[in-house]
Design an enzyme around this catalytic site. Structure first.
Site, PDB file in Angstrom:
ATOM      1  N   LYS A 194      29.468  22.167  31.777  1.00  8.62           N
ATOM      2  CA  LYS A 194      30.457  22.475  32.806  1.00  8.62           C
ATOM      3  C   LYS A 194      29.953  23.675  33.597  1.00  8.62           C
ATOM      4  CE  LYS A 194      35.223  23.861  33.632  1.00  8.62           C
ATOM      5  NZ  LYS A 194      36.579  23.964  33.105  1.00  8.62           N
ATOM      6  N   LYS A 247      30.211  18.117  34.433  1.00  6.73           N
ATOM      7  CA  LYS A 247      31.253  18.451  35.405  1.00  6.73           C
ATOM      8  C   LYS A 247      30.783  19.604  36.279  1.00  6.73           C
ATOM      9  CE  LYS A 247      35.829  20.438  35.537  1.00  6.73           C
ATOM     10  NZ  LYS A 247      36.892  21.070  34.816  1.00  6.73           N
TER      11      LYS A 247
HETATM   12  C1  PBG Z   1      40.024  24.821  33.317  1.00  6.79           C
HETATM   13  C2  PBG Z   1      39.696  23.565  34.024  1.00  6.79           C
HETATM   14  C3  PBG Z   1      39.274  23.508  35.340  1.00  6.79           C
HETATM   15  C4  PBG Z   1      39.141  22.157  35.654  1.00  6.79           C
HETATM   16  C5  PBG Z   1      39.458  21.409  34.513  1.00  6.79           C
HETATM   17  N1  PBG Z   1      39.789  22.316  33.495  1.00  6.79           N
HETATM   18  C6  PBG Z   1      39.071  24.587  36.319  1.00  6.79           C
HETATM   19  C7  PBG Z   1      38.262  25.750  35.969  1.00  6.79           C
HETATM   20  O1  PBG Z   1      37.417  25.711  35.072  1.00  6.79           O
HETATM   21  O2  PBG Z   1      38.472  26.789  36.596  1.00  6.79           O
HETATM   22  C8  PBG Z   1      38.737  21.649  37.001  1.00  6.79           C
HETATM   23  C9  PBG Z   1      39.139  20.259  37.357  1.00  6.79           C
HETATM   24  C10 PBG Z   1      39.055  19.954  38.809  1.00  6.79           C
HETATM   25  O3  PBG Z   1      38.634  20.777  39.642  1.00  6.79           O
HETATM   26  O4  PBG Z   1      39.440  18.826  39.160  1.00  6.79           O
HETATM   27  N2  PBG Z   1      39.809  24.909  31.993  1.00  6.79           N
END
Ligand code: PBG
Length: 329
Positions: A194, A247
């Site tokens: 991520k 992601k």
């Molecule tokens: C936070 C989380 C995020 C997303 C999923 N879980 C945002 C972040 O890490 O700040 C993003 C999902 C998206 O942008 O569609 N744990």
């Protein structure tokens, strides 16, 4: 011209093109992310994500029925918590929003694969995925809270726990906590690679979860790295992840392809909020066709090697695929 090979022969008409199509998309490969909020009969539009809503539990159940009818069998739940504190105590409340929502979905549609986000950001005042002590996002203390959160979801009936926090060692710790309670059947969909991405902006608007101070770069990955992604995936698999995720998706198709080729585990990709918002915004301006852009993006993610795709387009794409199939039946 005297040509032996004329590739255009296989593009002559739609049915020939169907015969040589290399990549298939199906609604059952989509996972729809849902934002759950308190209340009843609530469909609160999210202004950073047109056509997406914060839904009260009863509306989430209705949404799941619609998805199920369309052939989409999986949802990923995110809690929209107005109650936030330093220690994210609401995140593991057995009577909390997400926990109640899981039970209601399972009552109505037991077959649905209910997945839940595990990270502290919607529940902390500072908006970080972990606990903050003396200005540091602390790892091991956070993992303890994540385990409690995961357990409360699993006990409510979640099929898969999806830790999105990027703390070290959390997959193994969550696996141990689940197994100690005899919850061997509950799977872990690990957000393994991520990245620290600007494409989460619209999502943070939806959950009012943007970090108040600093950024997430001490736990989410540097966008320039691939070898590190391989290392993260391999650690998560060693710790017991059932499915690994890359992601965001679009700016990281090379990472999806590499993870696909180096590991045998199922691979998920998250077509994140910013990717969704870009298409909608450009379509509103008349610069791209919304449906065509959506399908082209989803095919690219599938073609790169994802087995399943988390996407806000799940319903639209399922409808589109249904119409496509109907044409040739
Ligand atoms: C936070 C989380 C995020 C997303 C999923 N879980 C945002 C972040 O890490 O700040 C993003 C999902 C998206 O942008 O569609 N744990």
């Amino acid at each position: 011209m005297d040509l032996v090979f004329r590739p255009r022969r296989l593009r002559r008409n739609p049915l020939i093109r169907e015969l040589v199509r290399e990549t298939e998309l199906a609604p059952r490969q989509f996972i729809y992310p849902i934002f759950v909020s308190e209340g009843q009969g609530i469909r609160d539009p999210i202004d950073t994500m047109p056509d997406q809503f914060r839904l009260s539990v009863d509306e989430v159940v209705r949404e799941c029925e619609t998805l199920y009818d369309l052939g989409v069998g999986a949802v990923n739940l995110f809690g929209y918590s107005e109650v936030k504190d330093e220690l994210a105590t609401k995140s593991y409340d057995p009577q909390g929003l997400v926990q109640r929502c899981i039970r209601e979905i399972k009552k109505k549609i037991p077959e649905m694969c209910v997945q839940t986000d595990v990270a502290l950001d919607p529940y902390t005042t500072h908006g970080h995925d972990g606990l903050v002590i003396d200005g540091e996002i602390v790892n091991d203390e956070t993992v303890g809270v994540l385990c409690k959160m995961a357990l409360s979801h699993a006990e409510a009936g979640a099929d898969w726990i999806a830790p999105s926090d990027m703390m070290d060692g959390r997959v193994g710790a969550i696996r141990d906590s689940l197994d100690e309670q005899g919850l061997h059947h509950v799977g872990i969909l690990a957000y393994s690679a991520k990245y620290a991405s600007c494409f989460y902006g619209p999502f943070r608007g939806a959950l009012k979860s943007a970090p108040k101070k600093g950024d997430k770069k001490t736990y989410q990955m540097d966008p320039s790295n691939t070898r590190e992604a391989i290392r993260e995936v391999s650690l998560d698999l060693d710790e017991g992840a059932d499915v690994v995720m890359v992601k965001p998706a679009l700016a990281y198709l090379d990472v999806i392809a590499r993870v696909r080729s180096e590991f045998d585990a199922p691979v998920a990709a998250y077509n994140v909020s910013g990717e969704y918002a870009m298409v909608i915004a450009a379509a509103e301006k008349g610069w791209v066709d919304r449906e065509m852009a959506m399908m082209e993006m989803l095919y690219s993610i599938k073609r790169a090697g994802a087995d399943m795709i988390l996407t806000y387009f799940a319903k639209d794409a399922a409808r589109r695929l249904k119409a496509d199939y109907a044409q040739f039946r």
